[in-house]
Design a protein around this motif. Structure first.
Motif, PDB file in Angstrom:
ATOM      1  N   GLU A 185      37.220  71.626  31.394  1.00  0.00           N
ATOM      2  CA  GLU A 185      37.979  70.400  31.732  1.00  0.00           C
ATOM      3  C   GLU A 185      37.148  69.151  31.460  1.00  0.00           C
ATOM      4  O   GLU A 185      37.641  68.157  30.952  1.00  0.00           O
ATOM      5  N   ASP A 245      36.235  60.639  36.965  1.00  0.00           N
ATOM      6  CA  ASP A 245      37.181  61.760  36.962  1.00  0.00           C
ATOM      7  C   ASP A 245      38.251  61.525  38.032  1.00  0.00           C
ATOM      8  O   ASP A 245      38.244  60.488  38.700  1.00  0.00           O
ATOM      9  N   ARG A 261      37.966  66.030  28.953  1.00  0.00           N
ATOM     10  CA  ARG A 261      38.046  64.652  29.435  1.00  0.00           C
ATOM     11  C   ARG A 261      37.095  63.754  28.637  1.00  0.00           C
ATOM     12  O   ARG A 261      37.475  62.707  28.136  1.00  0.00           O
TER      13      ARG A 261
END
Ligand code: HEM
Length: 493
Positions: A139, A280, A143
């Motif tokens: 992930e 995030d 990102r």
């Protein structure tokens, strides 16, 4: 007398037999170490050879890549085990499967469920464990990749850099033409480094840039060398270069953080600013190590490759006068067909350079800058009927795909016209890889190369000092003299 002869013959046979036995024993050690714990699965491994104890197949790999025929490394697997396209080996200290055919390469690159990055530990120590090839999560990679690739991909982003690249290309060509003998490759690497520095860090002084570029050269020499961390060895020097790079980037990060704290927001919005700002979903920002590792990786990937490919494209053009003429005619037409008031290139013009884009694709194929990339099997996986065990590395050998005569007849020949009407099948043309790790800088790289070739073709020539100079293949394919020669302005010849 006869007795003595018989005896010496027996001794000879015993020694010979002993040596053959010893060789067999030594060549079997890695199989026992890495295969016996696999149980029944070991009978379904791809064919291959795990080489010598400890060093595995590294000796044959390095011998081939330091000779004039690097492809002899894979050919020796093909001739011994057949054109299967999957071979077991022990590479960079890890049990591995080398994949050399398009279908299997495509599968490994696009199957994120079963494969993750698997670069050797020695490479990770150089590029950074928090870089894209390191230990960040799937992930996190997604990102950070989205964040960092947006500014170097697509029409709008690239149009911002076009005039900067163009200005620098024109200035450098002019400067080199007045310099006499230059190392063409070294100068091109400086040029592409300046461009990627501009994108990531706005600009730094010419001195800082030169110092950084030198450290990168040393770093790269260590990337595919044996990981021997002893004074005098390439890997030792590369680790030192990484420490120097980290120190330089750390001071840049410190300076930026200080300015932001003081509320100085006049800086241009470059990639560094984006990395300092990004959070995030839980509001967590990147720490210094994360930012620095991403920078070390991007600045490296973003200049070495484009610099090398630009040099090769120029060399191939010079060596093939008919290709040169055709490419030059196309560039002259670009100038002829534009409104007289227009200054400089537009993205639209670059997109219409049909022949030049074939020259670039053919260069990318013949040179295959990244001849191999590394993955690791996340679980036991079956490819073409063979098992790749969990934890084994997979070496996706692009170079072999690009030299497959079934796909590219007369594969070593530089022939841009082979791309006329050809849309390569999936997995057969992989200069930038494929899947979730596809090179995010591919558009930028092609833009830089096209702009350089445009100006070079219109008005310059390269006169090499040693036209027959031999090649090095590690860490990347280049002439041994870094393409020593003179850049000459045609209008002044
Ligand atoms: C001719 C020039 C270039 C070539 C041949 C090239 C080749 C490649 C290849 C084959 C990969 C895939 C690696 C893998 O599958 O593990 C890759 C990844 C990457 N490239 Fe390039 N590249 C070039 C230019 C650039 C430029 C200009 C940049 C910077 C803007 C760049 C940044 C990267 C990054 C950051 C990755 C890692 C992507 C990831 O893991 O998600 N490259 N490149």
């Amino acid at each position: 007398m006869e007795y003595l002869l018989g005896l010496s013959w027996a001794v000879f046979v015993a020694i010979f037999g002993g040596l053959v036995g010893l060789k067999w024993l030594l060549r079997s050690v890695n199989c026992w170490v890495y295969e016996t714990n696999l149980g029944e699965k070991r009978f379904n491994l791809p064919p291959g050879d795990m080489g010598w104890p400890f060093i595995g197949n590294m000796w044959s790999f390095l011998r081939a890549f330091k000779s004039t025929n690097p492809d002899s490394f894979i050919s020796s697997f093909v001739s011994r085990f057949g054109p299967i396209g999957l071979y077991k080996a022990l590479m960079f200290g890890n049990p591995s499967v080398i994949v050399t055919v398009p279908e299997a390469c495509k599968r490994v690159l696009t199957d994120d469920e079963y494969f993750k990055p698997g670069w050797p530990r020695s490479t990770l120590k150089l590029i950074g464990r928090k870089s894209f090839i390191g230990s960040i999560t799937y992930e996190e990679h997604k990102r950070l990749r989205r964040l960092t690739s947006a500014p170097v991909n697509g029409h709008e982003a690239l149009s911002i850099y076009l005039s900067y690249i163009e200005e620098n290309v024109k200035l450098d060509l002019e400067k080199w033409a007045g310099m006499g003998q230059i190392e063409f490759l070294t100068e091109l690497r400086r040029l592409t480094f300046r461009i990627i520095m501009y994108i990531f860090l706005s600009s730094e002084s010419e001195q800082v840039m030169e110092a950084l570029e030198k450290e990168y050269t040393t770093l790269n020499y260590g990337v595919r060398a044996m990981a021997i961390n002893l004074p005098g060895f390439a890997y030792y020097k590369a680790l030192k270069a990484r420490r120097n790079l980290v120190a330089i980037f750390q001071s840049i990060v410190d300076e930026r953080r200080k300015r932001r704290k003081e509320g100085q927001t006049t800086l241009k919005k470059d990639m560094m600013e984006a990395l300092l700002e990004v959070q995030d979903e839980n509001g967590r920002k990147l720490d210094d190590e994360e930012i620095i590792d991403v920078l070390v990786m991007y600045l490296n990937a973003g200049h070495e490759s484009s610099g090398h490919i630009t040099m090769w494209a120029t060399l191939f053009l010079q060596e093939h006068p008919e290709v040169f003429q055709k490419a030059k005619a196309e560039q002259e037409a670009v100038i002829r067909n534009r409104p007289p008031t227009q200054k400089g290139l537009t993205l639209k013009e670059i997109r219409q350079m049909d022949y030049l884009s074939k020259v670039i694709d053919e260069t990318l194929r013949v040179v295959t800058f990244s001849f191999v990339v590394f993955r690791e099997a996340k679980a036991d996986v079956n490819i073409s009927g063979y098992t790749i065990p969990k934890g084994w590395k997979v070496l996706v050998w692009f170079r072999n795909v690009h030299f497959d005569p079934e796909i590219y007849p007369d594969p070593k020949k530089f022939n841009p016209s082979r791309w006329d009407g050809l849309t390569p099948k999936a997995g057969t043309f992989l200069p930038f890889g494929a899947g979730s790790r596809l090179c995010p800088g591919n558009d930028l790289a092609k833009l830089e190369i096209a702009i350089f070739l445009h100006y070079f073709l219109l008005d310059y020539k390269l006169e090499r000092q040693n036209p027959g100079c031999g090649l090095m293949y590690l860490p990347h394919q280049r002439p041994k003299d870094n393409c020593l020669g003179k850049i000459k302005r045609v209008s002044q010849l």
